[in-house]
Design an enzyme around this catalytic site. Structure first.
Site, PDB file in Angstrom:
ATOM      1  N   LYS A  44       3.951 -15.076   2.568  1.00 43.55           N
ATOM      2  CA  LYS A  44       3.911 -15.880   1.337  1.00 43.55           C
ATOM      3  C   LYS A  44       5.364 -16.176   0.964  1.00 43.55           C
ATOM      4  CE  LYS A  44       1.593 -17.753  -2.060  1.00 43.55           C
ATOM      5  NZ  LYS A  44       0.750 -18.945  -1.874  1.00 43.55           N
ATOM      6  N   ASP A  80      -2.421 -18.223   2.095  1.00 38.60           N
ATOM      7  CA  ASP A  80      -3.543 -19.023   1.574  1.00 38.60           C
ATOM      8  C   ASP A  80      -3.981 -20.062   2.600  1.00 38.60           C
ATOM      9  OD1 ASP A  80      -0.966 -19.891   1.046  1.00 38.60           O
ATOM     10  OD2 ASP A  80      -1.436 -20.855  -0.852  1.00 38.60           O
ATOM     11  N   ASP A 118      -5.084  -6.830   6.052  1.00 40.37           N
ATOM     12  CA  ASP A 118      -6.329  -6.186   5.645  1.00 40.37           C
ATOM     13  C   ASP A 118      -7.379  -7.266   5.354  1.00 40.37           C
ATOM     14  OD1 ASP A 118      -8.122  -4.303   4.803  1.00 40.37           O
ATOM     15  OD2 ASP A 118      -7.004  -3.671   3.030  1.00 40.37           O
ATOM     16  N   ASP A 124     -10.659  -8.919   7.977  1.00 38.97           N
ATOM     17  CA  ASP A 124     -12.070  -8.908   7.552  1.00 38.97           C
ATOM     18  C   ASP A 124     -12.652 -10.320   7.608  1.00 38.97           C
ATOM     19  OD1 ASP A 124     -12.119  -6.215   7.161  1.00 38.97           O
ATOM     20  OD2 ASP A 124     -12.951  -6.306   5.137  1.00 38.97           O
ATOM     21  N   TYR A 146       0.827  -1.213   0.000  1.00 39.56           N
ATOM     22  CA  TYR A 146       0.000   0.000   0.000  1.00 39.56           C
ATOM     23  C   TYR A 146       0.858   1.260   0.000  1.00 39.56           C
ATOM     24  CZ  TYR A 146      -4.032  -2.977   1.160  1.00 39.56           C
ATOM     25  OH  TYR A 146      -5.019  -3.939   1.143  1.00 39.56           O
TER      26      TYR A 146
END
Ligand code: NAD
Length: 356
Positions: free
Chosen positions: A191, A223, A247, A251, A142
């Site tokens: 990752k 994942d 992020d 959620d 970001y």
């Protein structure tokens, strides 16, 4: 004691949920003998409309002169066609950078009385869930270099994921410190099978972990972590991860607790300064309809009392008031069962303030 708060209601349901939260804070002040001084400031779409900028310098100055920031939410359909770097949501990135907010804490707590609202099978969440996602907030994709270039497949856009050892080290410390006070377990999510930045992340987290031998450290690929959160969420205590993975995972964690309308968050800087806001956005679909659940923002204020002001008893009082209102059966539409009677934003705020 006097506490100075910068209050940024923002857009959509932001002003509604923040309004109820200030009522609750006033009650806390009354009961415990504190004075909360509020200075309102603009950010997001309303700031674009009023000043042309989503994060006016005046807002940054007000925040810097305050002990903490309480924010509702920013964004909405009205500003959706603006170019990326002029959108209301850029105010959040600006606030994080300007205020040095590098650690985002998002608790996902399943309230016993709302076990029905959890979309997972009862046996998966039996005994409750208590997870904290510690998300790095000022680095990663970001904030990395971005731009456009021509490729042999046509025009392309790119965003760069980058993490320095220092950035990883300080967020890892927040996670390990938290695990010491909680369940003693940190799961670091990356990752590392693909990304160089993730391999650095994993190595530095392990180094920090050597200073916390009482804390168990596990590593998961993003994942797998996304899958495990649904399959076996009780295995998690503190999850630490980078900006974009955090992020998404926070959620997902929010949904297993039943409603995004219940989830608070804290973004911390070095020292005690913090910005507190609900996890949800400005919910333009229900804005102005007295339908928003203000509990996430009220619980964010409880985190502020605890982490920035060191007022543990006052924070407990707010959290217990929320639990009491839920236990008495009051529900906003987002957490109600089909056909169940519901109450609005204002009534929810009044009940919680009354329970203080
Ligand atoms: P959202 O969180 O605003 O809404 C998602 C869904 O959850 C909607 O159906 C909404 O009605 C519901 N919801 C959200 N908060 C609720 C509450 N307190 N009570 C009851 N229901 C609630 O996410 P979105 O729809 O993806 O985004 C809407 C706008 O908010 C966009 O402009 C987005 O960029 C912005 N946004 C802002 C923030 C922030 O300010 N921190 C965070 C996320 C999204």
């Amino acid at each position: 004691m006097n506490y100075k708060l910068a209050v940024i209601p923002g857009d959509g349901i932001g002003p509604e949920v923040v309004g109820e939260t200030l009522k609750v804070l006033d009650k806390v002040g009354e009961r415990f003998g504190h004075k909360f001084e509020y200075t309102k400031a603009l950010a997001g779409g309303c700031a674009i409309d009023a000043t042309g900028a989503c994060l006016p310098q005046e807002t940054v100055d007000i925040c810097k002169k305050s002990d903490a920031v309480l924010l509702g939410a920013v964004g909405g359909w009205k500003w959706d066609s603006l170019p990326g770097n002029e959108r209301p949501e850029m105010a959040l990135l600006g606030l994080r950078k300007e205020l040095g907010l590098f650690a985002n804490l998002r608790p996902a707590l399943l309230f016993d009385v709302l076990a029905d609202a959890c979309p997972l099978k009862p046996e998966i969440v039996e005994g409750g869930l208590d997870i904290v996602v510690v998300r790095e907030l000022t680095g990663g994709i970001y904030f990395g270099e971005r731009g456009f270039k021509d490729t042999d497949m046509g025009p392309a856009a790119y965003d760069v994921e980058q993490y320095s050892e220092g950035e990883v080290r300080r967020i890892a410390r927040v996670a390990f410190d938290m695990a010491v006070k909680r369940g003693g377990k940190v799961t670091s999510v990356d990752k590392a099978n693909v990304l160089e930045s993730s391999r650095l992340w994993r190595r530095v987290v392990a180094q920090v972990g050597e200073d916390y031998l009482q804390v168990e450290l596990n590593n998961l690929y993003i994942d797998n972590a996304a899958m495990q959160l649904v399959k076996n969420p009780k295995q998690f205590d503190v999850i630490v991860t980078g900006n974009i993975f955090g992020d998404i995972l926070s959620d997902e964690a929010s949904m297993i607790t039943g409603s995004i309308g219940l989830l608070p968050s804290a973004s911390l800087a070095e020292g005690n300064f913090g910005m507190y806001e609900p996890v949800h956005g400005s919910a333009p679909d229900i804005a102005g309809k007295d339908m928003a659940n203000p509990m996430a923002t009220i619980l964010s204020a409880a985190m502020m009392l605890r982490y920035t002001f060191g007022l543990g008893e006052e924070a407990d009082a707010v959290e217990n008031a929320v639990k009491k209102v839920l236990a008495e059966g009051y529900r906003t539409p987002d957490i109600a069962k089909p056909g169940e009677e519901t109450i609005g934003t204002e009534r929810t705020g009044e009940l919680i303030a009354g329970a203080i």
